[in-house]
Design a protein around this motif. Structure first.
Motif, PDB file in Angstrom:
ATOM      1  N   ALA A  24      37.736  38.943  38.224  1.00 60.49           N
ATOM      2  CA  ALA A  24      37.233  38.056  37.173  1.00 60.49           C
ATOM      3  C   ALA A  24      38.240  36.941  36.890  1.00 60.49           C
ATOM      4  O   ALA A  24      37.866  35.772  36.768  1.00 60.49           O
ATOM      5  N   PHE A  25      39.505  37.293  36.812  1.00 53.70           N
ATOM      6  CA  PHE A  25      40.535  36.298  36.547  1.00 53.70           C
ATOM      7  C   PHE A  25      40.586  35.252  37.660  1.00 53.70           C
ATOM      8  O   PHE A  25      40.561  34.049  37.409  1.00 53.70           O
ATOM      9  N   LEU A  26      40.676  35.707  38.909  1.00 58.47           N
ATOM     10  CA  LEU A  26      40.744  34.777  40.040  1.00 58.47           C
ATOM     11  C   LEU A  26      39.475  33.935  40.168  1.00 58.47           C
ATOM     12  O   LEU A  26      39.542  32.740  40.458  1.00 58.47           O
ATOM     13  N   GLY A  27      38.329  34.553  39.948  1.00 63.69           N
ATOM     14  CA  GLY A  27      37.068  33.804  40.006  1.00 63.69           C
ATOM     15  C   GLY A  27      37.011  32.707  38.964  1.00 63.69           C
ATOM     16  O   GLY A  27      36.550  31.594  39.237  1.00 63.69           O
ATOM     17  N   ASN A  28      37.516  32.988  37.757  1.00 63.53           N
ATOM     18  CA  ASN A  28      37.535  31.975  36.705  1.00 63.53           C
ATOM     19  C   ASN A  28      38.533  30.865  37.010  1.00 63.53           C
ATOM     20  O   ASN A  28      38.254  29.691  36.793  1.00 63.53           O
ATOM     21  N   VAL A  29      39.701  31.234  37.514  1.00 61.48           N
ATOM     22  CA  VAL A  29      40.726  30.241  37.834  1.00 61.48           C
ATOM     23  C   VAL A  29      40.238  29.302  38.937  1.00 61.48           C
ATOM     24  O   VAL A  29      40.443  28.094  38.882  1.00 61.48           O
ATOM     25  N   MET A  30      39.579  29.861  39.945  1.00 58.33           N
ATOM     26  CA  MET A  30      39.144  29.084  41.100  1.00 58.33           C
ATOM     27  C   MET A  30      37.726  28.524  40.950  1.00 58.33           C
ATOM     28  O   MET A  30      37.226  27.861  41.847  1.00 58.33           O
ATOM     29  N   SER A  31      37.054  28.787  39.812  1.00 60.00           N
ATOM     30  CA  SER A  31      35.667  28.372  39.569  1.00 60.00           C
ATOM     31  C   SER A  31      34.735  28.843  40.678  1.00 60.00           C
ATOM     32  O   SER A  31      33.891  28.103  41.175  1.00 60.00           O
ATOM     33  N   VAL A  32      34.900  30.102  41.066  1.00 64.18           N
ATOM     34  CA  VAL A  32      34.056  30.704  42.102  1.00 64.18           C
ATOM     35  C   VAL A  32      33.168  31.751  41.444  1.00 64.18           C
ATOM     36  O   VAL A  32      33.622  32.517  40.592  1.00 64.18           O
ATOM     37  N   ARG A  33      31.905  31.745  41.839  1.00 67.45           N
ATOM     38  CA  ARG A  33      30.940  32.695  41.307  1.00 67.45           C
ATOM     39  C   ARG A  33      30.214  33.379  42.452  1.00 67.45           C
ATOM     40  O   ARG A  33      29.969  32.779  43.498  1.00 67.45           O
ATOM     41  N   PRO A  34      29.832  34.638  42.248  1.00 66.00           N
ATOM     42  CA  PRO A  34      29.054  35.308  43.288  1.00 66.00           C
ATOM     43  C   PRO A  34      27.589  34.883  43.236  1.00 66.00           C
ATOM     44  O   PRO A  34      27.061  34.561  42.175  1.00 66.00           O
ATOM     45  N   ILE A  35      26.963  34.859  44.392  1.00 66.41           N
ATOM     46  CA  ILE A  35      25.510  34.759  44.471  1.00 66.41           C
ATOM     47  C   ILE A  35      25.042  36.198  44.611  1.00 66.41           C
ATOM     48  O   ILE A  35      25.484  36.926  45.506  1.00 66.41           O
ATOM     49  N   LEU A  36      24.176  36.615  43.728  1.00 64.92           N
ATOM     50  CA  LEU A  36      23.704  37.993  43.684  1.00 64.92           C
ATOM     51  C   LEU A  36      22.262  38.073  44.155  1.00 64.92           C
ATOM     52  O   LEU A  36      21.487  37.143  43.945  1.00 64.92           O
ATOM     53  N   ASN A  37      21.910  39.195  44.785  1.00 63.19           N
ATOM     54  CA  ASN A  37      20.509  39.472  45.053  1.00 63.19           C
ATOM     55  C   ASN A  37      20.287  40.971  44.974  1.00 63.19           C
ATOM     56  O   ASN A  37      21.226  41.729  44.762  1.00 63.19           O
ATOM     57  N   PHE A  38      19.061  41.371  45.140  1.00 66.92           N
ATOM     58  CA  PHE A  38      18.725  42.786  45.067  1.00 66.92           C
ATOM     59  C   PHE A  38      18.599  43.348  46.473  1.00 66.92           C
ATOM     60  O   PHE A  38      17.863  42.814  47.293  1.00 66.92           O
TER      61      PHE A  38
END
Length: 129
Positions: A24-38
């Motif tokens: 969560a920390f690294l994702g916020n720092v780097m502005s990276v988000r997961p693409i989720l699916n089912f």
């Protein structure tokens, strides 16, 4: 049917135990988000993208998957941000998808609790001619 979503904040994924504090920390720092699916009834991260590229990535994925087939596309969202909904609608319209039916739908409370407010995505189903 194929669905993909992107989260506005990683905090809810962290709270639900789907990602750790460091992710969560690294994702916020780097502005990276997961693409989720089912996948088989479970919410899974399929790839990671920059925050500002999530919409185009999801629409490109749908275009690659369905090509020129006529589709029924639903914009899902967790929240009532009309500016965001209008931007998603415009992106869908200009994406090159063959959208025969389109709608906007509020995300359900079970999914919304795990992904948090501001989450949005697209679901596409081929339309029978």
């Amino acid at each position: 049917m194929h669905s993909e979503l992107s989260v506005a904040s990683l905090e809810y994924l962290r709270r639900s135990g789907r990602i750790g504090r460091a992710q969560a920390f690294l994702g916020n720092v780097m502005s990276v988000r997961p693409i989720l699916n089912f996948e088989q009834g479970e919410l899974k991260a399929v790839r990671r993208v920059k925050l500002d590229q999530a919409t185009s990535e999801m629409l490109t994925s749908l275009r690659d998957r369905f090509g020129a087939k006529p589709l029924s596309v639903t914009i899902m969202h967790a929240g009532r941000d009309t500016a965001r909904i209008n931007a998603l609608r415009d992106a869908m319209t200009t994406s090159g998808l063959n959208v025969q039916k389109g709608r906007v739908q509020l995300m359900g409370p079970v999914i919304g609790a795990h992904v948090g407010p501001g989450t949005y995505g697209f679901t596409a189903i081929p339309v029978e001619s």
